[in-house]
Design an enzyme around this catalytic site. Sequence first.
Site, PDB file in Angstrom:
ATOM      1  CG  PHE A 280      -1.515   1.225   1.282  1.00  0.00           C
ATOM      2  CD1 PHE A 280      -2.964   1.585   1.168  1.00  0.00           C
ATOM      3  CD2 PHE A 280      -1.059   2.571   1.912  1.00  0.00           C
ATOM      4  CE1 PHE A 280      -3.743   2.578   1.171  1.00  0.00           C
ATOM      5  CE2 PHE A 280      -1.665   3.686   1.947  1.00  0.00           C
ATOM      6  CZ  PHE A 280      -3.012   3.523   1.487  1.00  0.00           C
ATOM      7  CD  GLU A 281       5.029   2.419  -2.220  1.00  0.00           C
ATOM      8  OE1 GLU A 281       4.928   2.539  -3.582  1.00  0.00           O
ATOM      9  OE2 GLU A 281       6.176   2.612  -1.465  1.00  0.00           O
ATOM     10  CB  ILE A 282      -1.252   7.274  -1.253  1.00  0.00           C
ATOM     11  CG1 ILE A 282      -2.492   6.238  -1.299  1.00  0.00           C
ATOM     12  CG2 ILE A 282      -1.708   8.425  -1.621  1.00  0.00           C
ATOM     13  CD1 ILE A 282      -3.684   6.690  -0.444  1.00  0.00           C
ATOM     14  CG  HIS A 317       9.343   2.907  -2.273  1.00  0.00           C
ATOM     15  ND1 HIS A 317       8.348   2.551  -2.850  1.00  0.00           N
ATOM     16  CD2 HIS A 317      10.249   2.930  -3.404  1.00  0.00           C
ATOM     17  CE1 HIS A 317       8.489   2.346  -4.230  1.00  0.00           C
ATOM     18  NE2 HIS A 317       9.397   2.490  -4.655  1.00  0.00           N
TER      19      HIS A 317
END
Length: 457
Positions: A280-282, A317
């Site tokens: 999950f990444e925004i 990241h």
Amino acid sequence: MPPAQGKYVRYLIIAVVGLTLFFLSRRSIPLPTSTPRPLSDGHLAHSPGQSQNEQSSNEVMRFAATHSGGRANATLVTLARNRDVWEISQAIRQVEDRFNRKFHYNWVFLNDQPFDDTFKRITSSLVSGTALYGEIPPEHWSYPDWIDQDRAREVREEMREKKIIYGHSESYRHMCRYESGFFFRHPLLQEYEYYWRVEPGIELFCDIPYDPFLFMKETNKKYSFVISMLEYPGTIETLWDGVKEFMDDHPEHIAEGNLMTFVSNDNGKTYNNCHFWSNFEIGSLDWLRSKEYMDYFETLDRQGGFFYERWGDAPIHSIAASLLLQKEQIHFWNEIAYYHMPFTHCPAEEQLRKELRCSCDPSGNFDWKPLSCLPRYYRANGIPLPSGVDGYSWLAIFGFVILGAILACLLAVAINPRARAQAFISVRHLYLQSQTFWERYQEEKREWERERLRMKR
Ligand SMILES: Nc1nc2c(ncn2[C@@H]2O[C@H](COP(=O)(O)OP(=O)(O)OP(=O)(O)O)[C@@H](O)[C@H]2O)c(=O)[nH]1
Ligand SMILES: [Mg+2]
């Protein structure tokens, strides 16, 4: 047994029982049950000393109350294989029902192979925006020329022997490298400013009646997460050496007021394995495309650790976000209740869960479990942990008292030569006694077996 010897045996028995109690009692650290206080307008307030969990909820919920519409330049994005069609369909259904059916953002699908008709037909029928399908250029999903492929193959075999998860897989390594350094450069993503990464099989348990992309934009956030945890050290043994090389070569890229303390416990000497779980990444595509991030990725890519080890895109990241961004530019979504096998984030606050029609079980929340790095994220931001998380139950305190007593007993035995000798004799005595018991038991068993055979005849 002479009385003096008996005394030391008692010490040892107390030590073993005490240690067992200590470990049992540590498991009783309570989970937070705090609930935010509703404001008169039905939204949530926060006061000094409240946890980030609540502050974050309140910040987002206040945003939700004042931004019923609006739109950012953003897209959902999924890397998938044709065979992932049914699992990604489930994930799309959830994202659409909980969020996108009101906002109609586009969805970019990427694949190292051409997508087949079934994949396109099924997924495009579920997406409420436009579904776009892109093939990954081979130069983004292949070995760079500085990689020794024989060495990479040997490493995969070694990791297979060691049973390291995905350690044997070549395609998993290309996937991690692609997610780390290439997806944001795909032509289909060029026009967008923000992305939301969605993986096959994920679930969302609460409504998202606001626009998370717009929230990111208006609050100047560049990276956001829901779950954070410890990485398996065997997959990233030399990653931090590469990061240190980058920090030495590019001190100008390290942000002031960064979140170094989230990823390192000793101010950058070593990595503590904490990372944001990147399924999950925004985040901001512009940030990933920036010179800072590209220099970082290229330094690491040159080390070869994507192939000679099994570096995951999550630590890549996370370390970048922690070093290149100011800590305020990273956001934790308490309100987004999320599952990717095998972990769940579910907000603790009942009021919030009701307001967002959540269907998750808060007792399954991963946030405060031993592998979670959320406590470290809180501390790195100077935010108090929710009540109950940093405290210990009476049982845990009892455990610590027992541990202290055990250490005192062991010390007493260790520094006194006579006590040491007697403890040794006692242990030997116990061992011999247990051996005698065992032999006697075996003999009785044999006797019983003979008796049984006699009866049969
Ligand atoms: N096109 C393509 N996509 C892949 C490949 N391997 C993985 N992916 C996708 O990359 C993302 C991450 O892969 P996963 O297999 O979910 O990796 P993971 O989340 O670390 O592990 P799981 O616990 O299995 O979910 C998913 O969206 C996959 O569909 C591949 O070889 N080709
Ligand atoms: Mg996955």
